[in-house]
Design an enzyme around this catalytic site. Structure first.
Site, PDB file in Angstrom:
ATOM      1  CG  ASP A   1      -1.921   1.362   1.161  1.00 53.16           C
ATOM      2  OD1 ASP A   1      -2.328   1.125   0.173  1.00 53.16           O
ATOM      3  OD2 ASP A   1      -2.306   0.906   1.925  1.00 53.16           O
TER       4      ASP A   1
ATOM      5  CD  GLU B   1      -0.098   5.813  -4.108  1.00 56.89           C
ATOM      6  OE1 GLU B   1      -0.952   4.666  -4.433  1.00 56.89           O
ATOM      7  OE2 GLU B   1       0.284   5.962  -3.329  1.00 56.89           O
TER       8      GLU B   1
ATOM      9  CG  ASP C   1      -8.139   4.877   0.126  1.00 55.69           C
ATOM     10  OD1 ASP C   1      -8.040   3.782   0.341  1.00 55.69           O
ATOM     11  OD2 ASP C   1      -7.017   5.137   0.604  1.00 55.69           O
TER      12      ASP C   1
END
Length: 898
Positions: free
Chosen positions: A495, A498, A571
């Site tokens: 997670d 990015e 999300d």
């Protein structure tokens, strides 16, 4: 999950969001290219060199005196690669590594014709040609004498040459060498280095692709708004119908018209914007929600212009020529890799929450599924399971015996997944931090010091996964001796990759941070999560000695991530709008190679009402990746907490998913071997029917099932488009028959999940019930045959052990084909290679579309006497069911019905 505790990343109105994340006006390289001037390049025809792998020519721009080298490579898979770079750059420009799986076999080019204005090159049988014009430079790709794609049709070719750094940077903070956004300053080591190019797609009015955006399936015209952006960002609760970048990027456009599908793959990992212009303009393009359909105009005069603009790198693009959608999928898979074959358990249901409190909580949730007879396979742990947000550790108070907890689950054949993010807590007392620091495994800042940013643990440094040595070190961190408390039934979730940097520009890493080889972060930003995913998957494979398939979920991704595992859409929010948008988001991912994908069931943030939760489970059960997930500030939402009616509806949705696992697993075999996505837009299966081209509320699962999840609150009817004028469709719950080529209004209640089986198909399901995929593997099968208008049907079933690589290394698999014609159903091998046997039997066969009750049904197994099968005929729905067959699925047999 995003950093909800930080005020800068709460759900914000558009105005604030635009301040936090860049739009095109905030990007200097985008402004420079759009404001122009258009540069007119001339192609130097006398510079043509034909080589073993294509052709090379020089380009010259008279005004700037920029000289570029154009390399052209046609490949045997009917693709054409165009690479443009400086002829003599002052330093090497970044070229994206590791995404392409290798150099595809190339074709030899030959000169078909040449004039003073142009040269035409052809390859293979001469069916494909490239025609290049001297001035202004154009490059046309032709198939059967028809121009399909034109490169640089509007003189948008742009290439900023690298420069030596001035001795003193200008004070102007928006100069070519430095740029500011909010209070962040970006100093460019090589100055302006952007590039761009445009493509005209002739005859096309429908283009798709460019994940990830919370948008409709068909990409919209950007003439009167923002371009699409590909820049991986942690965008919490993203605005819907927005073109700014989200967590992952696949720079692939897929264009479709009734007789052809083509693609343009733009291999660039830097900040990228894409403008799309339909011509003639379509008044629907500016609409956000779907509007009333009208008859589509003829496409003879249609075209779509696609303009790519990237901050850095080289121009490296591949045109995929199809012509059919299935051929294009294979062409793209040959370039960037086929979908990894997932372990079977990962196609079951996953239960996740940020966070399950402790070991007792995990065991209680696990027991709850058994108590309520709801199957599931995996329970997940978020960041709170660690010791102070140190990954590869366990909280000693909350999870004191992690191996024993995993063994408790493994006894039931269930697994655990834990989170592992790319940021490492700055803690000199922590051995893993010291190893990474001393081994040179962290990204540096522009001054050459270890970069530090803020994330979950507080002050953190970020692993440089672009470095092969760092990936190897990180992979070893997953070994059982290094990752204490881990077992073979523990899998991983990447997670925040990015990467998310709470105090960074756009909440990510500064573009002038420095990676292995001296490359700036701007060059490879969109690859960061791809590289962590790669290192994690390698780590899980290595710990088993290469024998077991890994399962790794990643939030950030790039082209090629399909080789490594699964992704989810990030999300989302517990609203009906987010449920509805999950369908085109999953379809877009599937079109661009990312086949193992899904959306968080129920919505990550906020609390769904019971109706929304049920509808989300029903929709999620019909997506490739099926996980319920919720944030730590939401109410608990295990499926049994909303009353028996809701529990029963969710149980039914999950059980039906498990019964369909043989079908899903077979579809993943074809994704893994042929590049075919398990879920597909309707137009993939019905490429000539223009009514399907903008349909994103329903879709195909394989070629056999049409799904139309209910996504409206209080729905009493659902409108379903059944394509194919010569098709027959069967409602799988009632076996009722419908003719194709029209829409129908279907009455629904809370238990209704509209799914139709296509006439001419065969679908295998497990019969019975169990607690997880391991149970369902042992269950007998029901083979559902849906007859078409010729009273025939066929379909496949793929089997292997479900977890190892023996299907690949020892050909330990079985691919069976079921074919029915003239009242005879055959079960035969569909592969000469497979060598796999199992005890799975076909218990029953259901045949839909049988006009009249038969008199006999005889089962014949070679080497044995024919036996009569018991059957029942349901005249009202023309359905025949053969029972108590008990024939092994890996053996040849047939059933004759008279």
């Amino acid at each position: 999950m995003a950093a909800k505790s930080e005020p800068i990343i709460s759900v914000v109105p558009n105005d604030e969001g635009k301040e936090k994340f860049k739009n095109s006006e905030n990007a200097a390289f985008y402004r420079r290219q759009i404001q122009g001037p258009n540069l007119e390049y001339r192609l130097l025809l006398d510079s043509l060199v034909l080589a073993e792998k294509g052709a090379r020519l020089e380009l010259l721009e008279d005004g700037t005196k920029t000289r570029l080298l154009l390399s052209l490579t046609p490949c045997k898979s009917d693709t054409v690669r165009i690479v443009i770079d400086e002829i003599r750059p002052i330093k090497t420009r970044y070229r994206v590594p590791d995404v392409l799986t290798g150099e595809p076999p190339s074709e030899q080019l030959r000169v078909e014709s040449k004039t003073k204005d142009s040269v035409t090159l052809s390859w293979s049988s001469g069916r494909h040609q490239v025609r290049m014009w001297h001035f202004p430079f154009r490059l046309e790709v032709l198939c059967d004498q028809e121009v399909i794609v034109t490169f640089n049709s509007k003189d948008k070719l742009w290439f900023e040459s690298l420069q030596n750094k001035p001795s003193q940077l200008e004070d102007d903070k928006n100069s070519l060498w430095r740029e500011t956004f909010r209070n962040f300053e970006d100093i460019k080591a090589n100055g302006p280095s952007s590039l761009g190019a445009d493509f005209c797609l002739h005859g096309f009015q429908h283009v798709y692709g460019l994940p990830q955006h919370a948008d409709r399936l068909r990409l919209r015209d950007t003439s009167d708004g923002e371009p699409y952006r590909l820049y991986n960002l942690d965008v919490f609760a993203a605005d819907l119908y927005c073109r700014l970048g989200l967590y992952g990027s696949v720079p692939l456009i897929v264009a479709h018209k009734p007789d052809r599908t083509v693609g343009v793959f733009w291999l660039n990992a830097s900040d990228t914007f894409i403008n799309i212009q339909y011509s003639p303009s379509d008044p629907r393009d500016g609409e956000t929600p779907p509007v009333k359909r009208r008859r589509l105009r003829p496409q003879t005069d249609a075209q779509t212009d696609v303009h790519w603009l990237s901050e850095s790198g080289v121009i490296d693009c591949t045109i995929l020529l199809g012509p059919a959608p299935q051929q294009l999928f294979r062409q793209y898979a040959e370039l960037t890799g086929y979908q990894a074959m997932p372990p079977l358990f990962s196609l079951g249901y996953h239960q996740c929450r940020w966070n399950y409190n402790d070991e007792a909580d995990v065991k209680a949730v696990d027991a709850g599924f058994d108590r309520h007879e709801i199957p599931y396979d995996v329970i997940w742990l978020d960041i709170e399971h660690t010791d102070g947000k140190r990954y590869f550790t366990w909280d000693p108070a909350l999870f004191p015996k992690p191996a024993a907890l995993q063994q408790h689950l493994e006894k039931k054949k269930r697994k655990m997944v834990v989170i592992s993010d790319p940021h490492i807590k700055v803690d000199p007392d922590w051995p893993l931090y010291r190893e990474a620091r001393d081994g040179g495994h962290f990204v540096k800042d522009r001054e050459g010091q270890i970069f530090r940013g803020t994330c979950w643990p507080g002050e953190s440094s970020y692993l440089d996964f672009s470095c092969p040595e760092t990936r190897a070190w990180y992979s070893r961190c997953h070994s059982f001796d290094k990752y204490k408390g881990s077992t073979a039934s523990l899998f991983v979730w990447n997670d925040m990759n990015e990467p998310s940097v709470f105090n960074g520009p756009e909440q990510t890493m500064p573009k002038d941070a420095v990676h292995h080889g001296g490359w700036e972060h701007r060059e490879l930003h969109n690859l960061y999560g791809f590289y962590q995913h790669m290192a994690t998957a390698d780590g899980l494979m290595s710990r088993s000695g290469g024998s077991e398939r890994p399962f790794v979920l990643t939030r950030s991704f790039f082209a090629g991530s399909q080789r490594l595992g699964a992704i989810w859409t990030g999300d989302n929010v517990a609203t009906w709008e987010y449920l509805k948008i999950s369908l085109p988001m999953v379809l877009t991912l599937s079109l661009t190679g990312i086949a193992f994908c899904g959306a968080d069931v129920g919505g990550f943030v906020k609390d769904p009402d019971p109706e929304l939760l049920v509808r989300w489970y029903q929709a999620g059960a019909l997506q490739p990746f099926f996980r319920g997930h919720s944030a730590n500030d939401t109410k608990r939402r295990e499926p049994w907490l909303f009353g028996e009616e809701v529990t029963a509806a969710i149980r039914t949705a999950i059980q039906q998913r498990y019964c369909l696992l043989p079908f899903w697993y077979t579809l993943f075999h074809f994704a893994h071997t042929a590049g075919l996505p398990p879920v597909r837009p309707l137009w993939v299966e019905f490429p000539r029917e223009e009514s399907t081209f903008t349909e994103d509320n329903q879709y195909m699962i394989g070629g056999a099932l049409l799904a139309c999840p209910v996504t409206e609150p209080g729905a009493q009817t659902v409108k379903v488009l059944l394509p194919g004028y010569d098709e027959i469709w069967y409602d799988i719950s009632s076996a009722k028959t419908y003719k194709g080529g029209k829409s129908l209004s279907l009455p629904v209640n809370l238990d209704t999940v509209p799914v139709f089986q296509r006439g001419g198909s065969v679908v295998c399901r497990s019969t019975g019930s169990g607690t997880c995929t391991a149970d369902y593997q042992k269950l007998p099968l029901d083979v559902t045959v849906a007859l078409n208008s010729q009273a025939s049907a066929d379909g496949e079933l793929y089997l292997d052990d479900g977890h190892s690589f023996q299907y690949r290394d020892k050909k330990a698999f079985s691919l069976r084909r079921f074919s029915m014609a003239s009242g005879r159903l055959l079960c035969r091998s569909a592969s000469e290679e497979g060598r796999f046997d199992c005890d799975t039997v076909v218990q029953s066969v259901s045949i839909m579309g049988v006009k009249s009750k038969p008199t006999t049904a005889n089962v014949h197994v070679p080497g044995a006497k024919s036996v009569s099968a018991s059957f029942e005929f349901l005249e009202a729905c023309c359905k025949l069911k053969l029972n108590n067959l008990n024939v092994r699925v890996t053996m040849d047999w047939d059933i004759q019905i008279n």
